[in-house]
Scaffold this motif. Structure first.
Motif, PDB file in Angstrom:
ATOM      1  N   THR A   1      -0.530  13.383   3.467  1.00 15.91           N
ATOM      2  CA  THR A   1      -0.527  11.951   3.180  1.00 15.91           C
ATOM      3  C   THR A   1       0.682  11.291   3.844  1.00 15.91           C
ATOM      4  OG1 THR A   1      -1.561  12.338   1.019  1.00 15.91           O
ATOM      5  CG2 THR A   1      -0.510  10.204   1.341  1.00 15.91           C
ATOM      6  N   PHE A   2       0.435  10.167   4.504  1.00 19.13           N
ATOM      7  CA  PHE A   2       1.502   9.342   5.080  1.00 19.13           C
ATOM      8  C   PHE A   2       1.723   8.129   4.181  1.00 19.13           C
ATOM      9  CE2 PHE A   2      -0.066  11.546   8.884  1.00 19.13           C
ATOM     10  CZ  PHE A   2       1.111  11.911   9.508  1.00 19.13           C
ATOM     11  N   ARG A   3       3.000   7.717   4.044  1.00 23.60           N
ATOM     12  CA  ARG A   3       3.337   6.532   3.256  1.00 23.60           C
ATOM     13  C   ARG A   3       4.390   5.706   3.986  1.00 23.60           C
ATOM     14  NH1 ARG A   3       2.896  10.715  -0.476  1.00 23.60           N
ATOM     15  NH2 ARG A   3       1.267  10.417  -2.055  1.00 23.60           N
ATOM     16  N   PRO A   4       4.343   4.381   3.835  1.00 19.76           N
ATOM     17  CA  PRO A   4       5.393   3.540   4.426  1.00 19.76           C
ATOM     18  C   PRO A   4       6.767   3.936   3.885  1.00 19.76           C
ATOM     19  CG  PRO A   4       3.526   2.202   3.738  1.00 19.76           C
ATOM     20  CD  PRO A   4       3.285   3.576   3.196  1.00 19.76           C
ATOM     21  N   GLY A   5       7.761   3.886   4.766  1.00 18.60           N
ATOM     22  CA  GLY A   5       9.110   4.243   4.384  1.00 18.60           C
ATOM     23  C   GLY A   5       9.459   5.692   4.639  1.00 18.60           C
ATOM     24  N   GLU A   6       8.448   6.548   4.921  1.00 22.92           N
ATOM     25  CA  GLU A   6       8.703   7.960   5.162  1.00 22.92           C
ATOM     26  C   GLU A   6       9.088   8.197   6.620  1.00 22.92           C
ATOM     27  OE1 GLU A   6       5.853  10.130   1.814  1.00 22.92           O
ATOM     28  OE2 GLU A   6       5.176   9.997   3.901  1.00 22.92           O
ATOM     29  N   GLU A   7       9.934   9.204   6.821  1.00 24.49           N
ATOM     30  CA  GLU A   7      10.331   9.576   8.159  1.00 24.49           C
ATOM     31  C   GLU A   7       9.298  10.522   8.758  1.00 24.49           C
ATOM     32  OE1 GLU A   7      14.380  11.010  10.510  1.00 24.49           O
ATOM     33  OE2 GLU A   7      13.944  11.850   8.522  1.00 24.49           O
ATOM     34  N   VAL A   8       8.970  10.319  10.034  1.00 25.62           N
ATOM     35  CA  VAL A   8       8.026  11.189  10.734  1.00 25.62           C
ATOM     36  C   VAL A   8       8.649  11.606  12.060  1.00 25.62           C
ATOM     37  CG1 VAL A   8       5.941  10.222   9.687  1.00 25.62           C
ATOM     38  CG2 VAL A   8       6.859   9.208  11.792  1.00 25.62           C
TER      39      VAL A   8
ATOM     40  N   ILE B   1       1.037   0.766   7.277  1.00 22.07           N
ATOM     41  CA  ILE B   1      -0.220   1.484   7.542  1.00 22.07           C
ATOM     42  C   ILE B   1      -1.368   0.498   7.360  1.00 22.07           C
ATOM     43  CG2 ILE B   1      -1.726   3.387   6.846  1.00 22.07           C
ATOM     44  CD1 ILE B   1       0.745   4.793   5.731  1.00 22.07           C
ATOM     45  N   ASP B   2      -2.264   0.458   8.338  1.00 19.24           N
ATOM     46  CA  ASP B   2      -3.420  -0.435   8.289  1.00 19.24           C
ATOM     47  C   ASP B   2      -4.705   0.367   8.368  1.00 19.24           C
ATOM     48  OD1 ASP B   2      -1.525  -2.491   8.399  1.00 19.24           O
ATOM     49  OD2 ASP B   2      -1.639  -2.576  10.595  1.00 19.24           O
ATOM     50  N   ARG B   3      -5.724  -0.115   7.673  1.00 20.53           N
ATOM     51  CA  ARG B   3      -7.080   0.413   7.797  1.00 20.53           C
ATOM     52  C   ARG B   3      -7.984  -0.711   8.264  1.00 20.53           C
ATOM     53  NH1 ARG B   3      -6.293   3.796   2.912  1.00 20.53           N
ATOM     54  NH2 ARG B   3      -6.999   2.042   1.661  1.00 20.53           N
ATOM     55  N   LEU B   4      -9.202  -0.377   8.660  1.00 20.77           N
ATOM     56  CA  LEU B   4     -10.131  -1.389   9.135  1.00 20.77           C
ATOM     57  C   LEU B   4     -10.316  -2.462   8.056  1.00 20.77           C
ATOM     58  CD1 LEU B   4     -12.090  -2.285  11.369  1.00 20.77           C
ATOM     59  CD2 LEU B   4     -13.882  -1.003  10.204  1.00 20.77           C
TER      60      LEU B   4
ATOM     61  N   GLU C   1      -8.031  -3.941   6.385  1.00 19.77           N
ATOM     62  CA  GLU C   1      -6.977  -3.926   5.373  1.00 19.77           C
ATOM     63  C   GLU C   1      -5.622  -3.797   6.050  1.00 19.77           C
ATOM     64  OE1 GLU C   1      -8.080  -1.716   1.486  1.00 19.77           O
ATOM     65  OE2 GLU C   1      -9.018  -0.566   3.100  1.00 19.77           O
ATOM     66  N   ARG C   2      -4.674  -4.587   5.604  1.00 17.33           N
ATOM     67  CA  ARG C   2      -3.321  -4.554   6.165  1.00 17.33           C
ATOM     68  C   ARG C   2      -2.362  -4.036   5.101  1.00 17.33           C
ATOM     69  NH1 ARG C   2      -0.825  -7.647  10.407  1.00 17.33           N
ATOM     70  NH2 ARG C   2       1.068  -6.473  10.911  1.00 17.33           N
ATOM     71  N   ASP C   3      -1.411  -3.222   5.513  1.00 16.46           N
ATOM     72  CA  ASP C   3      -0.351  -2.719   4.634  1.00 16.46           C
ATOM     73  C   ASP C   3      -0.908  -2.003   3.401  1.00 16.46           C
ATOM     74  OD1 ASP C   3       1.934  -3.556   6.133  1.00 16.46           O
ATOM     75  OD2 ASP C   3       1.500  -5.624   5.526  1.00 16.46           O
ATOM     76  N   VAL C   4      -1.703  -0.980   3.638  1.00 15.01           N
ATOM     77  CA  VAL C   4      -2.209  -0.158   2.537  1.00 15.01           C
ATOM     78  C   VAL C   4      -1.105   0.789   2.074  1.00 15.01           C
ATOM     79  CG1 VAL C   4      -4.590  -0.319   3.335  1.00 15.01           C
ATOM     80  CG2 VAL C   4      -3.155   1.565   4.116  1.00 15.01           C
ATOM     81  N   PRO C   5      -1.165   1.289   0.819  1.00 19.84           N
ATOM     82  CA  PRO C   5      -0.049   2.085   0.283  1.00 19.84           C
ATOM     83  C   PRO C   5       0.082   3.479   0.868  1.00 19.84           C
ATOM     84  CG  PRO C   5      -1.831   1.927  -1.322  1.00 19.84           C
ATOM     85  CD  PRO C   5      -2.174   0.984  -0.206  1.00 19.84           C
ATOM     86  N   ASP C   6      -1.009   4.056   1.404  1.00 20.11           N
ATOM     87  CA  ASP C   6      -0.913   5.402   1.969  1.00 20.11           C
ATOM     88  C   ASP C   6      -2.107   5.676   2.870  1.00 20.11           C
ATOM     89  OD1 ASP C   6      -3.123   6.140   0.312  1.00 20.11           O
ATOM     90  OD2 ASP C   6      -1.777   6.654  -1.323  1.00 20.11           O
ATOM     91  N   ALA C   7      -2.021   6.785   3.585  1.00 15.31           N
ATOM     92  CA  ALA C   7      -3.129   7.258   4.434  1.00 15.31           C
ATOM     93  C   ALA C   7      -3.309   8.731   4.152  1.00 15.31           C
ATOM     94  CB  ALA C   7      -2.819   7.025   5.901  1.00 15.31           C
ATOM     95  N   ARG C   8      -4.510   9.120   3.732  1.00 14.23           N
ATOM     96  CA  ARG C   8      -4.765  10.490   3.304  1.00 14.23           C
ATOM     97  C   ARG C   8      -5.689  11.217   4.276  1.00 14.23           C
ATOM     98  NH1 ARG C   8      -5.433   9.785  -3.300  1.00 14.23           N
ATOM     99  NH2 ARG C   8      -3.534   8.522  -3.573  1.00 14.23           N
TER     100      ARG C   8
END
Length: 435
Positions: A266-273, A287-290, A292-299
């Motif tokens: 899972t990726f989340r805003p604020g995390e280092e990659v 993180i954006d989805r189709l 949707e803007r600024d979603v809380p995470d990407a799984r």
């Protein structure tokens, strides 16, 4: 509006709820009855339209068959119908009240083992059929070995055509003992065995009164209840970059996003990659989805666009990964492979290595061993791999690649070797530890 209901083979109707998805693949030797089994599953779970069934019944009568040939529901290619064998991977979609299914019906002929590799590569369950009259044959062993190498989490042994051996428990027990011994030698998980007759419908969807000695589940019951995990909850995050998004519209002048499908974690805003193979670190700003803007995470298995704090040189083929437990970056690749092409893979061959969204040139440095399907020992001394052979090879890539062990990550631990000149897929590979 009334809530729609979903029919179940036991005759009840149940309100739908969120149902998990199971990916399964069938395998086995020629004439073990895979297509008939799939047809039986579709027929007895009421997934066949009336006109389809009428057409199959009519063709069966024209052939002079006493029973409806349910294999015709799945053998769609003209060549398959004429030869009575499955050639291509046939994907079927069906559902019961408990679970949704994507089923890959793979070919049994040794010539099409490559298609079995394709079908099983994403499967959570492999259903391997055995003809009760013939028992375990070489192709059965090959398919069990491929399922083990591909780390398919669950394997079901369907001992088919029990009606042709008078439903004898001793025949079933002898076959299951042989398979259990073989899978133990492979180091594969325990196999669940079910005695079935796909032609008669015994133990496929409904229990068989003719095999009351079998106290386990029917095939469908096992498929509906087997526990599978789409993703390990604590797996490190991975996203192969597929496309760099730079919209030309004025309101998005400063927008830069990296699109792809999350393969694990899972990726989340604020995390280092970390961006691989360059090794540069940055932070997720959004993180954006189709739609949707600024979603809380990407799984895992979600397709998203990730925005980063820093303006880095990132392109298709790069990998975004969690800093903790990032994959190693290397040009030396040692892997277990299944060779798929008719022409051999030889030491010194130059190929295109496709890993995730990356494609780099590579050279075959050595063929370290070829697997003996009888002894399960790797035989050294080979200089090439022939079609359908499984072996261990070492490659040298022209550019560094971020690699996980296949045992830990099926998506980022696998690759394909492709002919540079015509694009033919040559070999499927699984990265081993310590490469």
């Amino acid at each position: 509006m009334q809530t729609p209901t979903v029919p179940h083979p036991d005759g009840t109707s149940r309100a739908p709820r969120t149902r998990s998805l199971l990916r399964l693949a069938t395998a086995g030797s020629v004439d073990d009855g895979k297509s008939t089994l799939v047809g039986r599953l579709l027929h007895d779970t009421r997934q066949v339209f009336a006109d389809q069934l009428e057409a199959v019944e009519r063709v069966s009568r024209e052939k002079g068959l006493a029973d409806t040939d349910l294999a015709l529901l799945t053998d769609g290619l003209r060549a398959e119908r004429e030869q009575g064998i499955t050639i291509d991977v046939a994907y079927r979609y069906f559902a019961t009240a408990r679970r949704r299914f994507i089923l890959a019906d793979t070919p049994g002929h040794v010539q099409y083992t490559r298609n079995m590799v394709t079908g099983a590569s994403t499967a959570q369950v492999a259903v391997v059929l055995v003809d009760a009259r013939h028992g375990v044959v070489e192709q059965t062993r090959r398919h069990l070995a491929v399922a083990a190498l591909l780390r398919v989490p669950h394997v079901v042994l369907a001992v088919n055509k029990m009606d042709l051996v008078d439903y004898e428990e001793a025949t079933f027990a002898a076959i299951t003992d042989t398979v259990a011994e073989y899978t133990r030698a492979l180091g594969a998980p325990a196999v669940t065995a079910v005695p079935v007759s796909a032609l008669r419908g015994d133990n496929v969807v409904l229990p068989s009164a003719r095999m009351d000695w079998h106290t386990g589940p029917t095939l469908l019951e096992h498929l509906e209840t087997v526990t599978v995990a789409a993703d390990r909850p604590h797996a490190p995050a991975r996203l192969p970059v597929q496309y760099v998004l730079r919209p030309q519209r004025a309101e998005f002048r400063d927008y830069r996003g990296y699109a792809g499908q999350v393969t694990s974690g899972t990726f989340r805003p604020g995390e280092e990659v970390v961006v691989l193979p360059s090794g540069k670190r940055t932070t997720i700003v959004g993180i954006d989805r189709l739609g949707e803007r600024d979603v809380p995470d990407a799984r895992a298995e979600e397709s998203v666009t990730i925005r980063l704090t820093d303006d880095l040189d990132i392109a298709r083929g790069d990998l975004l990964a969690a800093v903790a437990r990032a994959p190693r970056v290397t040009r030396e690749v040692t892997a277990t492979v299944c060779h798929l092409a008719d022409r051999p893979l030889r030491v010194g061959d130059r190929v295109l290595l496709r890993h995730g969204t990356a494609a780099v040139r590579a050279r075959v440095d050595s063929v370290d061993s070829v697997l003996d399907l009888e002894t399960l020992h790797g035989e050294p001394g080979a200089t090439s791999l022939r079609a359908n052979e499984i072996g261990r090879i070492t490659l040298r890539a022209a550019s560094p690649l971020p690699l996980d062990d296949y045992a830990d990550h099926r998506r980022t631990g696998s690759f394909l070797l492709v002919d540079e000149t015509d694009g033919t897929t040559l070999t499927a590979g699984m990265v081993g530890p310590g490469d």
